[in-house]
Scaffold this active site. Structure first.
Site, mmCIF file in Angstrom:
data_model
loop_
_atom_site.group_PDB
_atom_site.id
_atom_site.type_symbol
_atom_site.label_atom_id
_atom_site.label_comp_id
_atom_site.label_asym_id
_atom_site.label_seq_id
_atom_site.Cartn_x
_atom_site.Cartn_y
_atom_site.Cartn_z
ATOM 1 N N TYR A 53 -7.909 14.931 -7.547
ATOM 2 C CA TYR A 53 -6.870 14.417 -8.435
ATOM 3 C C TYR A 53 -5.967 15.545 -8.914
ATOM 4 C CZ TYR A 53 -4.890 11.632 -12.278
ATOM 5 O OH TYR A 53 -4.038 10.969 -13.127
ATOM 6 N N ASP A 111 0.873 -1.169 0.000
ATOM 7 C CA ASP A 111 0.000 0.000 0.000
ATOM 8 C C ASP A 111 0.908 1.216 0.000
ATOM 9 O OD1 ASP A 111 -1.631 2.146 0.559
ATOM 10 O OD2 ASP A 111 -2.462 1.323 2.408
#
Length: 250
Positions: free
Chosen positions: A150, A58
């Site tokens: 984003y 991760d």
């Protein structure tokens, strides 16, 4: 076929898309490749194919970064190239339709991962030098109204890259840090996003119209740029932005 021969490279988000294309190309050009991804099976399968190391990872977790770096140090004793490619967030939505939870999740995986990864890589690279390549986006240069988190994350990656470049240069580490800014690339995630749209055909036409070159990119188009930044061919580049976007930002 030896542009990165003898180098050890770690690619995050390497099980698919731009990451997988990059891992394959680096291996083809002589590097030993460590593939990391939250998709454990995908990372290990590709690493086995390439004769490297696959790690379940991760990229937004500092603890998992330390684990990955420890495995690289134990197996290879060095790291020459880091490709911070892992990221999420495209298609989540505009500022009115995103939650703060969405925002934090995107920042964690897309931007925090670059901070932690660069910090860890410097410790392995600073004695011999190396190259850090961060995958940002055209939306790290030109904001998108429909991609609030984003755009924020990729913009942060762009300037973080430059900060790392300056720090390493001034510290005499011989570590270069550069960013890559892809246009719309036909990755698995991108194709799935387009197919989910109610007006998929119209969306495809609109995206094509924004790329003057006349077509959307493939993962290999970005991998070629990453290879260049990973190799000694780009030895005079640091803190630079390599835009590979079919003319989108024009």
């Amino acid at each position: 076929m030896d542009r990165v021969k003898g180098k050890v490279a770690l690619v995050t988000g390497g099980a698919d898309g731009i990451g997988a294309a990059t891992a394959r190309l680096l291996a083809a050009e002589g590097a030993t490749v460590v593939v990391t991804d939250i998709n454990k099976e995908g990372a290990e399968s590709l690493a086995d194919e390439l004769g490297g190391l696959g790690i379940a990872h991760d990229a937004g977790s500092e603890a998992e970064w330390h684990h990955a770096v420890r495995l690289v140090r134990e197996r290879y004793g060095r790291l020459d190239v880091l490709v911070n490619n892992a990221g999420i967030g495209a298609g989540i939505g505009d500022i009115e339709h995103q939650t703060l939870e969405d925002y934090h999740k995107v920042m964690r995986v897309t931007c925090d991962s670059v901070f932690i990864g660069s910090k860890c890589a410097i410790e392995l690279m600073k004695s011999e030098g190396g190259s850090i390549v961060n995958v940002s986006s055209i939306h790290g240069i030109k904001a998108a109204a429909h991609e609030a988190a984003y755009s924020a994350a990729k913009g942060a990656v762009r300037l973080l890259t430059k900060s790392v470049a300056l720090h390493c240069a001034r510290s005499g580490y011989r570590i270069r840090s550069n960013s890559v800014h892809p246009g719309y690339i036909l990755t698995t995630q991108m194709i799935a996003w387009m197919e989910r749209a109610d007006n998929s055909a119209d969306l495809n036409a609109a995206l094509l119209a924004q790329h003057p070159i006349g077509f959307l990119g493939q993962p290999e188009d970005i991998a070629n740029g990453i290879l260049f930044l990973a190799s000694e061919e780009s030895r005079f580049m640091t803190g630079s932005e390599l835009v590979i976007d079919g003319g989108y930002t024009l």
